[in-house]
Motif scaffolding. Structure first.
Motif, PDB file in Angstrom:
ATOM      1  N   LEU A 194     -63.634 -23.324  30.824  1.00 58.08           N
ATOM      2  CA  LEU A 194     -62.313 -23.951  30.971  1.00 58.08           C
ATOM      3  C   LEU A 194     -61.226 -23.266  30.159  1.00 58.08           C
ATOM      4  O   LEU A 194     -60.059 -23.328  30.515  1.00 58.08           O
ATOM      5  N   ASN A 195     -61.597 -22.631  29.051  1.00 58.25           N
ATOM      6  CA  ASN A 195     -60.594 -22.006  28.177  1.00 58.25           C
ATOM      7  C   ASN A 195     -60.893 -20.512  28.010  1.00 58.25           C
ATOM      8  O   ASN A 195     -60.967 -20.004  26.902  1.00 58.25           O
ATOM      9  N   ARG A 196     -61.031 -19.831  29.142  1.00 57.72           N
ATOM     10  CA  ARG A 196     -61.371 -18.399  29.158  1.00 57.72           C
ATOM     11  C   ARG A 196     -60.257 -17.593  28.482  1.00 57.72           C
ATOM     12  O   ARG A 196     -59.108 -17.648  28.907  1.00 57.72           O
ATOM     13  N   PRO A 197     -60.594 -16.841  27.422  1.00 60.25           N
ATOM     14  CA  PRO A 197     -59.568 -16.028  26.758  1.00 60.25           C
ATOM     15  C   PRO A 197     -59.027 -14.947  27.700  1.00 60.25           C
ATOM     16  O   PRO A 197     -59.761 -14.409  28.522  1.00 60.25           O
ATOM     17  N   ASN A 230     -72.081 -17.119  26.623  1.00 61.27           N
ATOM     18  CA  ASN A 230     -71.338 -16.003  26.062  1.00 61.27           C
ATOM     19  C   ASN A 230     -71.823 -15.591  24.680  1.00 61.27           C
ATOM     20  O   ASN A 230     -71.112 -14.922  23.931  1.00 61.27           O
ATOM     21  N   HIS A 231     -73.049 -16.003  24.354  1.00 58.36           N
ATOM     22  CA  HIS A 231     -73.689 -15.624  23.090  1.00 58.36           C
ATOM     23  C   HIS A 231     -75.182 -15.451  23.308  1.00 58.36           C
ATOM     24  O   HIS A 231     -75.770 -16.185  24.095  1.00 58.36           O
ATOM     25  N   GLU A 250     -65.186 -23.961  26.017  1.00 61.37           N
ATOM     26  CA  GLU A 250     -65.431 -25.213  26.729  1.00 61.37           C
ATOM     27  C   GLU A 250     -65.799 -24.928  28.179  1.00 61.37           C
ATOM     28  O   GLU A 250     -65.254 -24.007  28.797  1.00 61.37           O
ATOM     29  N   TYR A 251     -66.705 -25.758  28.710  1.00 62.31           N
ATOM     30  CA  TYR A 251     -67.218 -25.588  30.071  1.00 62.31           C
ATOM     31  C   TYR A 251     -67.244 -26.938  30.785  1.00 62.31           C
ATOM     32  O   TYR A 251     -67.559 -27.962  30.173  1.00 62.31           O
ATOM     33  N   ASP A 305     -58.223 -11.791  27.266  1.00 66.61           N
ATOM     34  CA  ASP A 305     -58.257 -10.630  26.377  1.00 66.61           C
ATOM     35  C   ASP A 305     -58.897  -9.407  27.031  1.00 66.61           C
ATOM     36  O   ASP A 305     -59.191  -8.425  26.369  1.00 66.61           O
ATOM     37  N   GLY A 306     -59.126  -9.492  28.349  1.00 66.15           N
ATOM     38  CA  GLY A 306     -59.689  -8.346  29.051  1.00 66.15           C
ATOM     39  C   GLY A 306     -61.197  -8.258  28.993  1.00 66.15           C
ATOM     40  O   GLY A 306     -61.789  -7.418  29.667  1.00 66.15           O
ATOM     41  N   ASN A 307     -61.844  -9.098  28.181  1.00 70.90           N
ATOM     42  CA  ASN A 307     -63.302  -9.088  28.106  1.00 70.90           C
ATOM     43  C   ASN A 307     -63.890  -9.929  29.231  1.00 70.90           C
ATOM     44  O   ASN A 307     -63.220 -10.796  29.791  1.00 70.90           O
ATOM     45  N   ARG A 308     -65.160  -9.695  29.530  1.00 70.70           N
ATOM     46  CA  ARG A 308     -65.837 -10.471  30.562  1.00 70.70           C
ATOM     47  C   ARG A 308     -66.486 -11.690  29.915  1.00 70.70           C
ATOM     48  O   ARG A 308     -67.171 -11.566  28.905  1.00 70.70           O
TER      49      ARG A 308
END
Length: 116
Positions: free
Chosen positions: A88-91, A55-56, A79-80, A93-96
């Protein structure tokens, strides 16, 4: 750029992989973008994932560390799971958000081979 890496389980550096649920981080140049996590998923099955946070864009904080079966990105503490590669801790917030990039593995003799 393609790569192939062989982890000989007889060597002390890779011997943790003889135990189900144990993982190692390979940081050899040319293996993955920022290295590769390998985990023993049980029953002579191994999984391997890119150590750069999905994601970066690669940067100074995007190389993940791991504790047990969880890889953590120090940028935002994403975290994955090293068993599945899933975040594991997907926000919410509507983002992918993306799960970890998985590499191919094969096991033969006392060696785990990782390729892309």
């Amino acid at each position: 750029m393609s790569f192939r890496f062989d982890a000989n389980l007889n060597l002390p550096l890779y011997s943790p992989l003889t135990n189900t649920g144990s993982a190692v981080l390979i940081t050899q140049d040319g293996v993955g973008t920022r290295g590769v996590f390998i985990i023993n998923a049980g029953f002579n099955q191994f999984r391997a994932f890119e150590a750069s946070c999905p994601n970066h864009a690669p940067n100074e904080c995007s190389t993940m560390t791991f504790n047990g079966q969880v890889a953590t990105c120090p940028c935002e503490d994403y975290e994955y799971s090293l068993f599945t590669g899933q975040m594991l801790n997907r926000p919410d917030d509507g983002n992918r958000y993306y799960d970890m990039l998985e590499y191919r593995t094969s096991f033969g003799g006392n060696s785990v081979t990782v390729t892309n």
